[in-house]
Design an enzyme around this catalytic site. Sequence first.
Site, short mmCIF file in Angstrom:
data_model
loop_
_atom_site.label_atom_id
_atom_site.label_comp_id
_atom_site.label_asym_id
_atom_site.label_seq_id
_atom_site.Cartn_x
_atom_site.Cartn_y
_atom_site.Cartn_z
N ARG A 1 44.23 46.61 39.42
CA ARG A 1 43.17 47.06 38.50
C ARG A 1 43.62 48.33 37.79
NH1 ARG A 1 40.88 45.77 43.46
NH2 ARG A 1 39.38 44.04 43.45
N LYS B 1 39.06 48.97 45.50
CA LYS B 1 37.64 48.71 45.22
C LYS B 1 36.88 48.27 46.47
CE LYS B 1 34.61 45.99 42.22
NZ LYS B 1 34.55 44.95 41.16
N HIS C 1 41.20 44.18 32.16
CA HIS C 1 41.04 43.49 33.44
C HIS C 1 41.58 42.06 33.39
CE1 HIS C 1 39.30 43.41 37.47
NE2 HIS C 1 38.89 42.18 37.23
N HIS D 1 41.64 40.21 47.49
CA HIS D 1 40.36 39.55 47.72
C HIS D 1 40.22 39.23 49.21
CE1 HIS D 1 39.42 39.31 43.55
NE2 HIS D 1 40.41 38.50 43.26
#
Length: 349
Positions: free
Chosen positions: A211, A236, A293, A319
């Site tokens: 990111r 994040k 992004h 993820h």
Amino acid sequence: MATFEKRVGTTGKTTWRVRVRRQGGPWLTKSFPRKTDAETWARGIEHQLDSGEHVASSEARKRTLGDAIDRYLSVTLPQSKHQKNIKEQTRLLNWRKAEMGPRALVSIKPSTIAEVRDRLATTPNRFGKVLTGSTINRRITALSACLTVCVKEYGWLQKNPVPNVTRMPDSKGRERFLSGDERKALLAECDASPCSALAPLVKLALATGARKGELVGLLWSNVDLERRVVRFVDTKNGENRTVPLAVTAVQVLTEWKNGRPTAGPVFPLTVHDVNIPWRAARDAAGLNDFRFHDLRHSAASYLAMSGASLMDIAAILGHKTLAMVKRYSHLSEQHTTAAVDRMASQFLK
């Protein structure tokens, strides 16, 4: 078992305070002018508790949702390990407080939350657009986190009503990624940008799927060019992530490092410093519908088309579940089929 306490006020008025408790749970209390009324209420509460029904505590009756949100934002959330989400959680809960703050906690039921959910799904926002399912679900999730703490820590609720609320269907994830010609055009404009850091930053984004904030916060101490790995810290989702570097990415970083300080940030820029030259390069390349992004989506798509498994893609992008990378499964399947065909032509003749 219920206990009864006779109280006489300064004016001589008599009241009966009754307390009921079961199996180490919270005390449920209420006052009545007559003992018979207190006994009747106690029998009803005991029956509800014995039947496993939810009975609101006195704290739940006194506290409002606004009280819960205020305490959560001032005490609990600042201690969260996911510090990067605090700003977003604060915004979502302040919105919820404005909508439902004066309501008593005891009145917050699944039907109450579902009513707000359905209204959000049909009411246009200030931009004239209806909120997506994912956006509405984030508001419900933020509320659930607050009410869970009310149950576990504050003792203001016996049960969180949110798990009984059906979530909206999640919006289909954006799948925009660069074609070969678009990638060449974008990188050419980045190379020509007056911002010397833009080209290596964009190339590293394509190579790692990182990111923008992760790249801007990257330190040289977390880059190991010999081992060909880079470590993104406090991402994040609140965790660190180590990503392997392709040979071309190592070359990009080696050239960028030459003659520059080897301590501190790799790219001494703020997010705002990146936005202006990025938009200029993107527009010059004719990619007005492309966001920074989307470089992350491009990296994931390239990995899928190169034969990487969904588990590999999830690990590289950070993820926690495979659900987030299923959008790339069709790209992976195309190249998996080609691999099976090559195997069959060689071994299954």
